[in-house]
Design a protein around this motif. Structure first.
Motif, short mmCIF file in Angstrom:
data_model
loop_
_atom_site.label_atom_id
_atom_site.label_comp_id
_atom_site.label_asym_id
_atom_site.label_seq_id
_atom_site.Cartn_x
_atom_site.Cartn_y
_atom_site.Cartn_z
N VAL A 239 1.11 -1.06 0.05
CA VAL A 239 0.23 0.44 -0.54
C VAL A 239 0.91 1.00 0.37
O VAL A 239 0.62 2.03 -0.84
CB VAL A 239 -0.98 0.44 1.18
CG1 VAL A 239 -1.96 1.00 1.45
CG2 VAL A 239 -2.00 -0.87 1.23
N ALA A 240 2.07 0.91 0.61
CA ALA A 240 3.17 2.99 0.91
C ALA A 240 3.43 2.57 -0.17
O ALA A 240 3.61 3.67 -1.14
CB ALA A 240 3.44 2.26 2.10
N THR A 241 3.76 1.45 -0.77
CA THR A 241 4.78 1.92 -1.59
C THR A 241 3.85 2.10 -3.21
O THR A 241 3.74 3.24 -4.29
CB THR A 241 5.38 0.65 -2.63
OG1 THR A 241 6.06 0.01 -1.97
CG2 THR A 241 6.19 0.45 -4.49
N LEU A 245 3.23 6.08 -5.51
CA LEU A 245 3.96 5.67 -7.01
C LEU A 245 2.60 6.57 -7.97
O LEU A 245 2.81 7.00 -8.59
CB LEU A 245 3.53 4.68 -7.36
CG LEU A 245 4.90 3.81 -7.27
CD1 LEU A 245 4.52 1.46 -7.80
CD2 LEU A 245 6.09 3.84 -8.44
N ARG A 246 1.51 6.05 -7.32
CA ARG A 246 0.52 7.19 -7.90
C ARG A 246 0.24 8.43 -7.24
O ARG A 246 0.06 9.61 -8.09
CB ARG A 246 -0.69 6.84 -7.13
CG ARG A 246 -0.94 5.59 -7.26
CD ARG A 246 -2.69 5.02 -6.72
NE ARG A 246 -3.17 3.73 -6.84
CZ ARG A 246 -3.57 3.07 -6.22
NH1 ARG A 246 -5.46 3.84 -5.46
NH2 ARG A 246 -4.63 1.53 -6.72
N ALA A 271 12.62 -1.16 -4.99
CA ALA A 271 12.49 -2.18 -6.24
C ALA A 271 11.53 -1.11 -6.66
O ALA A 271 11.82 -1.39 -8.08
CB ALA A 271 11.64 -4.07 -5.62
N ASN A 272 11.16 -0.56 -6.29
CA ASN A 272 9.68 0.60 -7.17
C ASN A 272 10.27 1.56 -7.12
O ASN A 272 9.28 2.75 -8.11
CB ASN A 272 8.56 0.11 -6.85
CG ASN A 272 8.07 -1.03 -6.63
OD1 ASN A 272 7.66 -1.48 -7.95
ND2 ASN A 272 8.01 -2.14 -5.10
N GLY A 273 11.55 2.49 -6.36
CA GLY A 273 12.35 3.52 -6.81
C GLY A 273 12.10 4.69 -5.94
O GLY A 273 11.48 5.85 -6.37
#
Length: 369
Positions: A239-241, A245-246, A271-273
């Protein structure tokens, strides 16, 4: 020995009155390891997975000193410290993360077997990599939670695995001859473009569970104001990531009481920057956050404590979320519909509306009154 075990208390009675702070498996591990522990010098003993301090304080009561301890749950760590202080056994141990420092040169390791085989792989590999060559591991648990696959996992990192006789529905596996050691690394899996990372002790592993997916489908846009959005009980940080991202200008605070969850969230964010915009903390609920300091909290409350189902975890999280929310702030929650949390949310947080419901889960938004 029994005086210290029967006197132990949980922290803060989170798991309910039916779960003891020590059990027959703790006693069996201590009894089976007694001879091996008697010859140890200070710092030779490591204990992993000690629920509320039974193994650590039992060993300390037998004269152990310099004991190194790792407990995944922060509530277990707090309980150990409180029990040690109350029983006059403080100062004989140190709490450490699941790293080489925990097991380096250890000659005896006491281990409560985790239910997750991946978690056991992480622990066994770490011991084999860094403990003394003559290390002996006493790994025990309740029979109902043990499987023969655990023998195989230990056998992949130790030359010999012996099995004790069962006692009071508990058993101990004794491993010797470490080999093929390795430090824990997170597993990875991609879901709809999102890379999920998980260490072995993370509850859901690398999966995207259907409750979290349902919550993600219905989360609202979050304003990038001065307050960080909060992912409470963050698990592997999905959820945090996703929020980061959004919303490229949003800062997110993610917390969990599990050390494995916190490490997994950090790995997922990296991993998702988005690691530079997600602050990750190991916390007992939101105790480190000030009152009325947040405007948005997302929560997928756990309903398991260890191996047991506990309906009391959710309401405690709701109450602490209410404390941290500013008036008018929102708590967005997904929960198993059978738990019927809506009246509790209304009482603890404020007006609550149903956002979505499917065959199993309900998503609600509660506004802090």
């Amino acid at each position: 020995m029994d005086f210290s075990l029967t006197a132990l208390r949980r922290w803060p009675d989170l798991e309910g009155p039916d779960l003891p702070a020590a059990d027959a498996a703790d006693r069996l591990i201590l009894d089976e390891s007694a001879a091996a522990r008697a010859s140890l010098s200070d710092g030779d003993l490591t204990i992993i997975g000690d629920g509320f301090g039974a193994l650590t304080l039992g060993a300390a009561a037998d004269g152990g000193r310099g004991i190194r301890v790792h407990q995944d749950a922060l509530t277990g760590e707090l309980a150990l410290a409180a029990n040690a202080e109350r029983l006059g056994l403080a100062g004989g141990f140190v709490s450490l993360p699941l790293t080489a420092e925990l097991v380096a040169g250890a000659r005896v390791v006491l281990l409560r077997l985790p239910r997750s085989l991946d978690e056991l792989r992480d622990v066994a590999g770490l011991i084999a990599a860094h403990a003394a060559p003559e290390v002996v591991v006493f790994a025990g648990g309740r029979l109902k939670h043990m499987t023969t696959a655990m023998n195989d996992v230990l056998g992949a990192h130790f030359d010999r695995v012996d099995i004790t006789h069962a006692r009071q529905k508990s058993r101990v596996l004794i491993a010797r001859g470490p080999h093929d050691g390795r430090d824990p690394e997170p597993r990875r899996q991609v879901h709809d473009g999102l890379t999920v990372c998980a260490f072995g002790g993370a509850f859901a592993g690398t999966s995207l569970d259907i409750g979290t997916r349902f919550l993600l489908e219905h989360l609202p846009p979050v304003e990038s104001g001065g307050d960080a959005a909060i992912d409470l009980a963050c698990g592997t940080g999905i959820v945090a990531t996703t929020l980061a991202l959004r919303h490229p200008d949003l800062r997110v605070y993610a917390c969990d009481q599990s050390a494995a969850a916190v490490a997994s969230t950090r790995a997922t964010a990296e991993a998702n920057g988005v690691a530079d915009r997600i602050d990750v903390a190991r916390d007992d609920m939101l105790r480190s956050r000030p009152d009325a300091s947040a405007t948005f909290i997302a929560l997928n409350p756990p309903f398991h404590v260890g191996a047991a189902v506990s309906e009391g975890v959710g309401p405690r999280l709701f109450a602490d979320a209410a404390r941290v929310l500013r008036p008018g702030g929102g708590l967005w929650t997904v929960w198993n519909s059978a738990l019927q949390y809506r009246p509790i949310l209304e009482r603890l947080v404020g007006p609550t509306r149903q956002i979505a419901r499917n065959a199993k889960f309900t998503v609600t938004a509660s506004t802090r009154r």
